[in-house]
Structure formats: C-alpha cells, structure tokens
Design an enzyme around this catalytic site. Structure first.
Site: not given
Ligand SMILES: *Cc1c(COP(=O)(O)O)cnc(C)c1O
Length: 371
Positions: A36, A264
C-alpha cells in the site's frame, strides 16, 4: 526531464532477502506483502514485481485504485484491497480479479449484486475489530454476518481478519486480549475452521508466533525495519536489510564568519568561522522540517549536522571539518557510507515519528532508481 539532485535508491536484493526471511518465519502461513501507499514509498509496481520473482503471490493494497493499478501492471498474484470502495466501482473487483476485505453490510450487498451482474462468484475476507478500534465489524456480530454472507448468492467468505494494535510491544497485555478475541471468533462457529484467519502484521509475525494463522501480512519489515524502531538492533538480528537509501549533493559551499546566523529565524548562530554545505533538499522532498538543527547527513564518510532550519528545498550542514569537501560532493541522507549509517529509524526518532512515515515521505517525493 526527470532528474533531481536527490535520488531514492531501492535495493531489490535487500527486498527479496527480507521477503525470504519473513516468509520462512511465517512457516506454513501464507505471507502477504503489504505494498500500500506505493509500497511504503518504495514503488508498488516495482517492489511487487521483484517480490513476485521471489515467489510472492499475495499482495495487499489500501484503496481499490491501487489494486487496479497493480493488476494492470501485470501482477498475477492475489491482490487484497483493505479500504473498501465506492459503490460505482464494484465492477473493478470482477474485471481485475481483486479480493476485497469487507467491513460493512452494504459492501457485501454491492459485491453480491456485482457477482450476479458478472455471473461469477467472488471471494471476500471479513474484517473484525478485535481491539484496534478502527475498521471492522463488531465481533459480537460474527454469526449474523457469516449468515448474511451465506444468504448472498455468489459471495464466498474466504477468510476472517483482524489487526493488532500493539504487536510491536511484545509485553503489552493487549496482544493476548486481541489474540483471544480473534481465536474465539474462529472457534465459535462451525464455519470458523474453514476460514483462513489473518491477524498478524510485521509485529505479530515477529513477536506472536501463535498468531500467524493462515496468513500473515507484513509491510515495514519487508522494507527492512523492525516495527518497534531501532530497539536493540532487532532488525539486524533478524537479518533484515533496509531497502531504501536517499542521496543528495553539495550544491554550494558557503564560508561564514563566527557570529553569523544561518537559515530562517537564525536559530543557529556560528560559534566559529565555518563552512556550510548547502544541500538542495528540504521538507518538500519529505526531509522533515523537524530535523532542523538535529538531523545529520554523511559527506565523505563523515557525519555532519544540519545547521538551523530545514527549508522547503534547501538545508545547510556544517562541513567545516570535512577534509577536501567540494561542491558537487555526494551526500547520504539515508544509507551507509564507509563506517557510518543513517537509517529511517534515526530520522524518525529525531522527528518524533516512525520509520513508516519517513519512508513514505521520502520515497514518495523523490525520483526512485532501482538496483
Ligand atoms: C499496513 C497494514 C499491515 C502491515 O503492517 P506493518 O506493521 O507494516 O507490517 C497489516 N495489516 C493491515 C490491515 C495494514 O493496514
């Protein structure tokens, strides 16, 4: 033209190494690669291709559009979408053969209607909220939802999912509570045993071997990081290797006198005559402003500190003690140079966040090259 002064380099071999280690850790369970958010900044399509070559055939994305894009790139594995969909887009699940993780009755109905329209059944995962207080049906509705699915023609429940809120803290009592709640869901129905269970993220995969069930879902550890951050070098102990590195260059050397303010707000004032390296990287490149006065980079194998505030596209580092420093010198912001390493955990610590956010911000805001 697609050349920036700043480049993110993705090490496909490290990714494959991590995948192999993690799927071995998963044992008999299937290993879903979470890609993702453009593969946590590593590039969804490129990472999925590298993973597929290493034998991965199960991928997870957040939104439906990401799943469509992944399928259209030629990915042949199973693709799970985790965040639902707009009613008008339900056809994509059938045209692209995507597998939804479902958490509302209306989505179940829309998928069943799609199944009739396309004259083909669809497999779904049901998401239950066992402690995260985020997405999911209430566990108390379990029987009802399973019965509801049975009443919908064309819909096949393939599995049941939930998510650990605290799996990166092995001692948290929440882990066992969530595990118990999830296990009782699976056990409390005749169907339960037939469903594929999935509860573990990277933290669950590493810390909760009893909670692997049929499928584990790993994200951050695929990219070489431990979900708990840099505690006691756990990622190295597991053999995980960071996949992403980030480089810039010295755009200009600026010699300033003692007493001169820098950047800045002049939050940094030189205590001696010094040489600043001006770097063409800033918060619009995902290099957080929170690193102002704190972050370090590596130039000619030496760690040097950021002076004053990180700007939108620039920041200044103290190169006074870097021998032979030249304009145009390469700069390592994340990665290893000689005996020095800066990783996304270090940047996360200094900016009061986690490796996940550092990787997404830097990976998704810079030109990526693939090794
Ligand atoms: C992002 C996600 C994961 C993976 O999590 P990590 O901590 O990066 O391994 C697993 N399950 C769901 C539902 C997620 O949204």
């Amino acid at each position: 033209m697609n050349n920036s002064f700043n480049t993110v380099t993705i090490d496909r071999q490290a990714l494959v190494n991590n995948y192999q280690l993690l799927s071995k850790l998963a044992g008999e369970s299937r290993t879903l690669a979470m890609v993702k958010s453009d593969g946590y900044g590593h590039g969804q399509i490129e990472t999925s291709q590298a993973l597929a070559q290493a034998g991965c055939d199960l991928f997870g994305v957040a939104e439906l559009s990401e799943g469509v894009e992944l399928r259209e790139s030629g990915c042949r594995g199973e693709i799970l979408t985790f965040l639902g969909f707009d009613r008008g887009d339900v056809d994509y699940f059938f045209s692209c053969t995507l597998t939804p993780v479902v958490f509302t009755r209306t989505d179940l109905q829309a998928l069943a209607a799609g199944s009739v329209k396309h004259n083909r059944s669809i497999e779904v995962y049901l998401k239950f909220d066992c402690g995260m207080s985020r997405l999911g049906f209430n566990p108390s509705e379990y029987q009802e939802i399973v019965e509801f699915c049975k009443s919908l023609k064309g819909l096949k429940v393939k599995g049941v999912m939930s998510h650990f809120p605290c799996s990166d803290e092995p001692d948290s009592p929440s882990n066992n509570a969530v595990y118990e709640r999830f296990t009782s869901l699976l056990n409390n129905s005749a169907e339960g045993s037939g469903f594929e269970g999935s509860l573990a993220n990277s933290g669950g995969l590493i810390n909760q071997p009893q909670a692997h069930f049929g499928m584990v879902r790993t994200g951050i550890s695929l990219y070489g990081y431990h979900p708990a951050g840099r505690q006691a070098g756990q990622a190295e102990k597991l053999g995980l290797r960071p996949v992403l590195s980030f480089h810039s260059r010295v755009l200009q050397l600026n010699h300033i006198k003692a007493g001169t303010g820098v950047s800045y707000g002049h939050t940094f004032v030189a205590e001696r005559d010094m040489t600043l390296g001006v770097l063409p990287v800033g918060y619009s490149d995902g290099y957080f402003r929170a690193l102002s006065g704190k972050g370090e980079v590596i130039i000619r194998g030496k760690r040097v500190k950021i002076c004053g505030r990180v700007c939108m596209n620039l920041c200044m580092v103290d190169v006074t003690d870097v021998t032979d420093v030249q304009e145009g010198d390469p700069v390592t912001l994340i990665g290893t140079e000689g005996s020095e390493t800066i990783d996304a955990d270090e940047i996360g610590q200094l900016s009061n966040t986690i490796s996940y956010e550092v990787l997404c911000a830097i990976g998704n805001n810079n030109q990526r090259i693939y090794m």
